[in-house]
Scaffold this active site. Structure first.
Site, short mmCIF file in Angstrom:
data_model
loop_
_atom_site.label_atom_id
_atom_site.label_comp_id
_atom_site.label_asym_id
_atom_site.label_seq_id
_atom_site.Cartn_x
_atom_site.Cartn_y
_atom_site.Cartn_z
N HIS A 10 13.96 83.98 40.71
CA HIS A 10 12.64 84.33 41.22
C HIS A 10 11.50 83.78 40.38
O HIS A 10 10.35 83.77 40.82
CB HIS A 10 12.48 85.85 41.28
CG HIS A 10 13.38 86.52 42.27
ND1 HIS A 10 13.42 86.17 43.61
CD2 HIS A 10 14.27 87.53 42.12
CE1 HIS A 10 14.30 86.93 44.23
NE2 HIS A 10 14.84 87.76 43.37
N GLY B 82 10.27 89.38 39.94
CA GLY B 82 11.58 89.94 40.25
C GLY B 82 12.57 89.93 39.10
O GLY B 82 13.72 89.56 39.28
N ASP C 126 22.72 85.31 46.33
CA ASP C 126 22.11 86.56 45.89
C ASP C 126 21.57 87.27 47.14
O ASP C 126 21.22 86.60 48.10
CB ASP C 126 20.96 86.19 44.94
CG ASP C 126 20.41 87.37 44.17
OD1 ASP C 126 20.65 87.46 42.96
OD2 ASP C 126 19.73 88.21 44.81
N HIS D 179 18.82 88.58 47.42
CA HIS D 179 17.40 88.27 47.51
C HIS D 179 17.20 86.77 47.71
O HIS D 179 17.97 85.96 47.19
CB HIS D 179 16.68 88.73 46.24
CG HIS D 179 16.79 90.20 45.98
ND1 HIS D 179 17.72 90.74 45.12
CD2 HIS D 179 16.09 91.25 46.47
CE1 HIS D 179 17.60 92.06 45.10
NE2 HIS D 179 16.62 92.39 45.92
N TYR E 42 23.22 94.77 40.11
CA TYR E 42 22.65 95.93 39.43
C TYR E 42 23.59 97.11 39.34
O TYR E 42 23.18 98.21 38.99
CB TYR E 42 21.32 96.30 40.11
CG TYR E 42 20.42 95.08 40.15
CD1 TYR E 42 20.31 94.31 41.31
CD2 TYR E 42 19.76 94.65 39.02
CE1 TYR E 42 19.54 93.16 41.33
CE2 TYR E 42 18.99 93.50 39.03
CZ TYR E 42 18.89 92.77 40.18
OH TYR E 42 18.14 91.62 40.18
#
EC number: 3.5.1.98
Lengths: 524, 430
Positions: free
Chosen positions: B137, B145, B172, B174, B300
């Site tokens: 990001h 991010g 990912d 994202h 995460y």
């Protein structure tokens, strides 16, 4: 500046950040309607001192053109000789020119899929963006794109045959490049054992955990012993120097070798006294209480000992709600009922009544969206990262003071049943995330709530949850109470319920089961 | 049969002590856990392990603006309050907090990716792995991010010195906005990102309509997905698209960002992928036998990240790992099941078959507009022609391979070389 709709910087970024994004004051992205062919943008060509990236047209996709202008960068959009980027000649041609409209978030809309010809069609206007949530556009400009190196310019170790550069420049660059290459290509830690490996060798690696013959198999002691054995084996395999260079001396419970018992107790006490769920930050206190310890040591202890031990206990006492990010987790008192309810981090074991759990469950999801880990609203943006979404990952904040009432009210039109169905057993009031990483049986299914899942934005998300009726909430096996789930899962898993005295020894390190080897011996 | 790939693996133990702050979901300690698991499985014996150099500011400035790099170098948690405007300008302080050793952390993970690219460039390895990298990001002049320095862009820039075209693939959850943005105008990098899109999911970009600009038009591919996509759907889509991309674009090297937040059960993610499903992407990309740079990214739920990347290290090594996690210092993190693989999730898959079909069709449509390898005169693809789909399910036996596609195969021999350690890949521009 003439804009088709009121635009604010916040708005442009609304879609992308949980907390309001900080738009760089030096540049702004201004959405402007694109009415022109990509090539015919000449009249709108930016008069930039630097490159010509000032004008971005999304004619192929028919989106709004963005003109990033940055006073520092001296990029202006020249339109018909005008130095201003405000006078878009097309500003008057609004909706009438719409080629087609595509609702922003209905990707299945048939109009959305442009026939192949129109992909290259130059005049495409995408007006729906004006009406729907703004699509976040790719910023362009010298502050955004990379400068690419030329291909073939750098040289390898061998002679180079590049014809394009002057030889002098080539030479210096070549030398520099080689120097850089040799110097900064990483330090060897472990060389390849066998340079030439046959293609079919070594298909399987590692042995996995084997069966052990320990009488107390699966106990803390057993696990520690086998960890120690594995470490020793690895050290032999790697050699001591490599073993050290790979950082093994700072991994795992061996870290406690540098900590005395008092320090460990103090560490635990500081963490428990400053639970994150109450908006406290124990790290500051740790720094104060351990003036001689640098931050790295505290962090190392935290991950290698503190949390690891918690996980060990979670594995045994609450396997369906394991969460390696919950530093407030405490095992329940032995006298508690078998619902495996976790207590608040800073309270003694308290057994919550089922109804209360139920309540907590209902509110938990909102807790997520609000201040998942903090009760204080003002704390920060970390609530973004609440493990939302997947049921078993709901975060349960400390349901003490501020708890649920207001949240519940604000979310009254949600579906409470969802929350506590998908929360598994994680009913504890201690801000502890009922996460479940494994295929723990009976774990409640997760909900597909976009918002709560995507921790990075919650405020607007949450509103959309409530209003978005498009999603179905998968509840999974309905009717299974979370505590039943947890109970069942726990019963199914191997649980080593140690007697309380042993647990105390485990936690406080007394007796023969003490892990901390203050005399520096071993790991077990 | 091709001999085994030579793998270089980069790791620096200092990442373990990096801490973003209380309750911040990004926990670099996951890298320690990954590394430990990799070693516990004995994978180190099959590859070269390196500690990367810490990237110098000047290296970081190959992409990032000098003042941003300088600020990152200077700022500390104790002094950040003195620079409110800079903090705002560089988007620091919230998602991207200033923490102790921030700059060193950036140097480590960026250094790993840069070193990985260099080793690939020099053909010292076939595959290079830097699980600490993949922070996709980060922008040229700002953090975003949880990412401060975009190691992927730096690695790609490094690869571009030796390869005319580099393919970037991002799985990912994202959108890989930082990388796409950096290369939005060029056709020398094709960026392909599979991500959750909509519902105001971060970062908000990644619409299928974003295909690049100017020279880079059609060289950005975005595959927007909804919550709950499962292994089957994802893998089919992935393979179809990537096959077509590689066949069309003929990259000299591939960079694969393996963000593990697309796994089921991720703290911030919303997909349903199992570890096997995630690893299948890695397995598939490896099969192209192109120089491959693999990085980490999001992820995460620490233990799942470690599981995933350890398994994928095994995949890259053509090594199957037993499902039982071996004894290691962090084994407690993997309880109570202590198994390597995790099943997929159970949330509802909101990606209907028709939705996926539509996406696929649209992406393929965009790919057809793709100009061939630079230097080749572009030929318009007659809209009536339809390049065969790789998906067997949808293959239309009535379609023929058009001349255009055949031409590509001809050129393929000229432009595309196997990574068999030969050094004659830098002759005059082919």
């Amino acid at each position: 500046m003439v804009q088709k709709r009121p635009f604010s910087e916040e708005e442009l970024y609304e879609v992308s950040s949980k907390q309001p994004r900080h738009v760089e004051p030096n540049s702004r992205l201004v959405p402007v309607l694109d009415y022109f062919h990509h090539e015919s943008v000449a009249m709108m060509k930016p008069c930039a001192s630097g490159g010509d990236e000032g004008n971005k047209q999304k004619s192929d996709s028919g989106n709004i053109a963005e003109i990033p202008f940055s006073p520092d960068q001296d990029v202006d959009i020249c339109i018909d000789g005008s130095a201003s980027n405000t006078s878009w000649p097309t500003s008057s041609t609004s909706e009438e020119d719409v080629g087609f409209e595509v609702p922003f978030d209905t990707l299945t809309s048939p109009e959305y899929y442009i026939p192949s010809r129109t992909i290259t069609h130059q005049r495409e206007v995408y007006f729906s963006l004006l009406r729907n949530s703004p699509q976040k556009l790719v910023p362009i400009g010298p502050d955004f794109q990379a400068e690419l190196p030329e291909w073939g310019v750098p040289i390898m170790e061998e002679t180079h045959e590049n014809m394009n550069l002057p030889s002098q420049a080539l030479e210096s660059e070549r030398v520099d490049h080689i120097c850089v290459e040799n110097k900064f290509a990483g330090t060897y830690i472990i060389p390849m054992r066998n340079v030439e490996l046959p293609a079919d060798e070594g298909e399987i690696a590692g042995a996995g955990r084997g069966e052990c013959s320990c009488e107390d198999k699966g106990s803390m002691r057993c696990v520690r012993l086998h960890i120690k054995e594995a470490r020793e084996k690895l050290e032999i395999s790697l050699g001591e120097e490599t073993f050290v260079r790979l950082g093994f001396c700072g991994m795992g419970e061996v870290v406690t070798q540098k900590w005395c018992e008092e320090e460990e107790d103090l560490f635990h006490e500081v963490v428990f006294s400053n639970p994150a769920s109450l908006g406290k930050d124990f790290w500051n206190n740790l720094a104060i209480k351990f003036p001689s310890r640098i931050r790295k040591e505290l962090i190392s202890y935290y991950f290698n000992v503190f949390i690891l031990r918690k996980r060990a206990k979670q594995n045994r006492f609450d396997p369906s709600n394991i969460d390696s990010d919950n530093d407030e987790w405490q095992e329940i008192d032995d006298t508690a009922d078998d619902k495996h309810n976790m207590t608040d981090g800073d309270e003694d074991s308290v057994v919550e009544s089922p109804e209360y759990q139920y309540d907590l469950g209902c509110n938990g999801i909102y807790e997520d969206d609000k201040q998942a880990y903090y009760e204080n609203v003002g704390v920060s943006s970390w609530e973004v990262y609440k493990p939302t979404g997947f049921g078993s990952r709901k975060v349960f904040t400390d349901l003490s003071a501020e708890c649920p009432d207001k949240l519940f009210d604000t979310n009254s039109n949600s579906k409470p049943s969802i929350q506590h169905l998908d929360r598994g057993v994680s009913n504890e009031a201690g801000g502890y995330d009922g996460s479940c990483t494994g295929d723990a049986p009976g774990v409640a299914p997760e909900t597909p709530l976009g918002k709560t899942v995507n921790g990075r934005h919650w405020a607007s998300d949450f509103a959309s949850i409530v209003s978005d009726s498009g999603h179905d909430f998968v509840l999974g096996p309905c009717g299974v109470k979370e505590w039943d789930i947890g109970y069942l899962s726990c019963a199914k898993n191997e649980v080593d319920l140690l007697p309380t005295c042993t647990m105390i020894e485990e936690v406080f390190g007394d007796g023969a089961w003490s892990y901390k080897s203050r005399d520096g011996h071993g790991l077990s | 049969m091709r001999s085994k790939d030579k793998i270089s693996y980069f790791y620096d133990g200092d990442v373990g002590s990096v801490y973003f702050g209380p309750n911040h979901p990004m926990k670099p300690h996951r890298l320690c856990m990954t590394h430990h698991l990799v070693l516990a499985y004995g994978l180190h014996s099959k590859m070269e392990v390196y500690r990367p150099h810490k990237a110098y500011p000047v290296e970081l400035a190959q992409f990032h603006s000098a003042d941003y790099v300088e600020f990152l170098n200077r700022i500390t948690p104790d002094t950040q309050h003195l620079f409110p405007s800079e903090m705002a300008r560089y988007n620091l302080g919230e998602d991207c907090p200033v923490f102790d050793n921030l700059f060193e952390f950036c140097q480590i993970y960026a250094g790993g990716t840069i070193d990985a690219a260099r080793r690939l460039n020099n053909q010292l390895c076939d595959i290079a792995i830097n699980w600490a990298g993949g922070l996709h990001h980060a922008k040229k002049c700002a953090a975003s991010g949880f990412c401060y320095i975009n190691d992927l862009v730096l690695g790609i820039l490094e690869l571009l010195k030796y390869h005319p075209r580099v393919l970037y693939i991002d799985i990912d959850v994202h959108h890989g906005d930082g990388v796409e943005e950096a290369f939005y105008f060029t056709d020398r990098v094709m960026t392909v990102s599979f991500h959750k899109y909509g519902d105001k999911f971060f970062p908000g970009t990644g619409d299928m309509k974003d295909t690049g600009e100017r020279d880079g038009r059609f060289y950005s591919i975005n595959v927007p997905l909804k919550d709950g996509i499962d292994d089957g759907s994802f893998n089919r889509l992935f393979k179809t698209i990537i096959s077509k991309v590689v066949e069309t674009y003929l990259p000299g090297a591939i960079v694969l960002q393996c963000g593990a937040d697309s796994l089921a059960g991720d703290r911030l993610g919303c997909f349903n992928l199992s570890i096997d499903g995630h690893a299948e992407c890695v397995r598939f990309v490896k099969k192209f036998n192109l120089p491959l740079l693999v990085t980490g990214g999001g992820g995460y739920t620490k233990e799942n990240v470690a599981r995933c990347w350890a398994l994928e290290t095994g995949v890259l090594l053509d090594t199957e790992l037993p499902n039982e996690i071996p004894d290691n210092d962090y084994i407690k993190y993997f309880g109570p099941d202590y198994s390597l693989k995790l099943p997929g999730g159970h949330i509802e898959n909101l990606n209907s078959k028709s939705y996926i079909g539509t996406i696929k069709m649209q992406v393929m449509e965009n790919l057809r507009c793709l100009q061939h390898a630079p230097g080749v005169q572009m030929q318009e693809v007659p809209p009536d022609f339809y390049i065969p789909d790789f998906d067997e399910d949808e293959q239309n036996p009535d379609e023929r391979v058009d001349q255009h596609t055949q031409d590509k195969h001809i050129q393929r021999d000229d432009e595309y070389y196997e990574g068999d350690h030969d050094n004659d890949n830098h002759t005059d521009d082919a």
